[in-house]
Design a protein around this motif. Structure first.
Motif, PDB file in Angstrom:
ATOM      1  N   TYR A  50      -5.726 -15.078  -9.109  1.00  0.00           N
ATOM      2  CA  TYR A  50      -5.857 -13.620  -9.038  1.00  0.00           C
ATOM      3  C   TYR A  50      -7.331 -13.233  -8.942  1.00  0.00           C
ATOM      4  N   ASN A  51      -8.146 -13.759  -9.855  1.00  0.00           N
ATOM      5  CA  ASN A  51      -9.564 -13.421  -9.853  1.00  0.00           C
ATOM      6  C   ASN A  51     -10.261 -13.886  -8.577  1.00  0.00           C
ATOM      7  N   VAL A  52     -10.027 -15.138  -8.192  1.00  0.00           N
ATOM      8  CA  VAL A  52     -10.715 -15.692  -7.028  1.00  0.00           C
ATOM      9  C   VAL A  52     -10.336 -14.942  -5.760  1.00  0.00           C
ATOM     10  N   LEU A  53      -9.058 -14.657  -5.574  1.00  0.00           N
ATOM     11  CA  LEU A  53      -8.620 -13.972  -4.355  1.00  0.00           C
ATOM     12  C   LEU A  53      -9.152 -12.542  -4.291  1.00  0.00           C
ATOM     13  N   ILE A  54      -9.109 -11.821  -5.411  1.00  0.00           N
ATOM     14  CA  ILE A  54      -9.649 -10.454  -5.419  1.00  0.00           C
ATOM     15  C   ILE A  54     -11.156 -10.478  -5.182  1.00  0.00           C
ATOM     16  N   ASP A  55     -11.847 -11.427  -5.806  1.00  0.00           N
ATOM     17  CA  ASP A  55     -13.293 -11.547  -5.572  1.00  0.00           C
ATOM     18  C   ASP A  55     -13.587 -11.808  -4.094  1.00  0.00           C
ATOM     19  N   SER A  75       6.551  -3.816 -14.990  1.00  0.00           N
ATOM     20  CA  SER A  75       5.502  -2.939 -14.459  1.00  0.00           C
ATOM     21  C   SER A  75       4.212  -3.711 -14.177  1.00  0.00           C
ATOM     22  N   LEU A  76       3.841  -4.663 -15.044  1.00  0.00           N
ATOM     23  CA  LEU A  76       2.619  -5.424 -14.806  1.00  0.00           C
ATOM     24  C   LEU A  76       2.760  -6.305 -13.571  1.00  0.00           C
ATOM     25  N   GLY A  77       3.940  -6.881 -13.383  1.00  0.00           N
ATOM     26  CA  GLY A  77       4.177  -7.688 -12.186  1.00  0.00           C
ATOM     27  C   GLY A  77       4.071  -6.855 -10.922  1.00  0.00           C
ATOM     28  N   ARG A  78       4.620  -5.645 -10.974  1.00  0.00           N
ATOM     29  CA  ARG A  78       4.550  -4.762  -9.802  1.00  0.00           C
ATOM     30  C   ARG A  78       3.110  -4.328  -9.529  1.00  0.00           C
ATOM     31  N   GLU A  79       2.331  -4.145 -10.598  1.00  0.00           N
ATOM     32  CA  GLU A  79       0.911  -3.811 -10.407  1.00  0.00           C
ATOM     33  C   GLU A  79       0.172  -4.943  -9.692  1.00  0.00           C
ATOM     34  N   ILE A  80       0.464  -6.172 -10.064  1.00  0.00           N
ATOM     35  CA  ILE A  80      -0.190  -7.321  -9.426  1.00  0.00           C
ATOM     36  C   ILE A  80       0.176  -7.390  -7.951  1.00  0.00           C
ATOM     37  N   LEU A  81       1.447  -7.249  -7.649  1.00  0.00           N
ATOM     38  CA  LEU A  81       1.889  -7.308  -6.254  1.00  0.00           C
ATOM     39  C   LEU A  81       1.250  -6.199  -5.422  1.00  0.00           C
ATOM     40  N   GLN A  82       1.171  -4.991  -5.992  1.00  0.00           N
ATOM     41  CA  GLN A  82       0.569  -3.881  -5.271  1.00  0.00           C
ATOM     42  C   GLN A  82      -0.925  -4.092  -5.087  1.00  0.00           C
ATOM     43  N   ARG A  85      -1.410  -6.403  -2.217  1.00  0.00           N
ATOM     44  CA  ARG A  85      -1.186  -5.712  -0.934  1.00  0.00           C
ATOM     45  C   ARG A  85      -2.367  -4.811  -0.592  1.00  0.00           C
ATOM     46  N   ASP A  86      -2.894  -4.115  -1.613  1.00  0.00           N
ATOM     47  CA  ASP A  86      -4.030  -3.218  -1.380  1.00  0.00           C
ATOM     48  C   ASP A  86      -5.265  -3.981  -0.901  1.00  0.00           C
ATOM     49  N   ASN A  87      -5.364  -5.249  -1.296  1.00  0.00           N
ATOM     50  CA  ASN A  87      -6.520  -6.062  -0.916  1.00  0.00           C
ATOM     51  C   ASN A  87      -6.199  -7.047   0.206  1.00  0.00           C
TER      52      ASN A  87
END
Length: 349
Positions: A50-55, A75-82, A85-87
């Motif tokens: 998660y960190n490496v890909l967002i970075d 809800s936390l899982g859906r936040e991660i998926l969104q 997608r946003d990135n």
């Protein structure tokens, strides 16, 4: 050394821990049964992929990004998926389960010094075994797996490969991907049992000095806290002897060090940051890893890879969460010009 890359593949596939960090800035870490004050709270990304890909996304990586792992149906899982997608991170290998909640960590960060203490709920990450990850269906160049020691199903024994993680890494290599691993820092004697089998199927091993020391048995910090550069190099050599195919990279607050299988050593000092710059150290290691992998993917020479690593880590330090402080590639590199580098490390031959 300039890194050769396979031209028919492009992109980084990150698999492993998907975590929501709940970062709390506290005035002091309390003794048992004592009180500490929470001064502020923020939510952010957590876990190696998660960190490496967002970075990488925030740095503007010119190659595709892919996610693999398991989150809860919540809800936390859906936040991660969104967030993925946003990135523009492909989530076709990031599955959802009803069997466990999304993993989260309470990160207690002491104001001023930035020291962190973690209270972690393993959640869905403990169930991810990677058996559904079909490497023939991705054109990614690098598969980055982390964190070993924090993925219960991956850390489980395997009759042929030693661990399930080692089996998955071997499958990635057999499919033509370069493999990279990261390890969680824990106070245990599990490193040799869990980490060593995976090293035989790793191209790029990127660890901090604590993890490298735990894995190899070398004491890299002296009693006074000073970095033992001789022990550091011995640890890198031992990791190569244990099977790492191409490069071992060890990072630490003072900078980074790389040793190749051909015997080349590269040192890189970290940035000379002012005392009030650091708002939290969570995510700095993953940021260093992201910067280094960026360069390795693009075939840069190792010195430039490590420079981006320390610059990306410096960007991360400017925010309490793991990835909110990350900047574009040029902005990260500009930090080195703005603040300068620490003096070259005292290398003992």
């Amino acid at each position: 050394m300039k890194i050769k890359s396979s031209s028919n593949r492009s992109g980084l596939l990150g698999g492993g821990n998907w975590i929501i960090d709940l970062v709390k800035i506290i005035d002091v870490y309390p003794q048992r049964e004592q009180l500490a004050n929470i001064r502020s709270q923020s939510q952010g990304t957590g876990g190696a992929p998660y960190n490496v890909l967002i970075d990488l996304a925030k740095m503007g990586a010119p190659f595709p990004l892919f996610a693999a792992g398991l989150v809860g149906d919540d809800s936390l899982g859906r936040e991660i998926l969104q967030d993925c997608r946003d990135n523009k991170i492909d989530t076709k290998f990031l599955d959802v389960t009803k069997k466990a909640p999304t993993s989260y960590t309470d990160v207690m960060t002491e104001k001023g010094c930035g020291h962190r203490t973690f209270f972690h709920a393993r959640g869905a990450n403990a169930l991810w075994h990677g058996q559904d990850l079909d490497f023939s269906k991705t054109k990614a160049r690098i598969f980055h797996l982390g964190y070993l020691l924090l993925l219960d199903a991956m850390d489980a024994p395997d009759a042929k490969y030693g661990t399930k993680a080692a089996r998955l890494l071997a499958a990635a290599q057999n499919a033509g991907l370069k493999t990279s691993v990261d390890v969680v820092s824990e106070d245990s004697d599990r490193f040799a049992k869990i980490v060593n089998p995976a090293l035989k199927h790793v191209d790029y091993c990127i660890l901090n000095e604590i993890e490298a020391g735990k894995t190899t048995g070398f004491k890299i910090r002296q009693a006074d806290g000073k970095l033992d550069t001789v022990a550091l190099r011995h640890a890198a050599g031992a990791l190569l002897q244990q099977g790492v195919r191409e490069i071992v990279v060890i990072h630490f607050p003072e900078g980074g060090f790389a040793r190749t299988r051909m015997g080349e050593d590269v040192w890189q000092s970290s940035l000379r940051l002012p005392a009030n710059y650091i708002l939290g150290t969570a995510g700095a290691g993953d940021a260093f890893c992201a910067g280094t992998l960026f360069g390795l993917h693009e075939g840069w020479d190792l010195q430039r890879c490590l420079l981006l690593g320390v610059c990306a880590a410096a960007a991360s330090l400017a925010h309490p969460t793991c990835t909110e402080g990350m900047k574009s590639l040029n902005a990260c590199l500009a930090l080195a010009k703005k603040y300068g580098l620490r003096p070259k490390m005292d290398i003992v031959d």
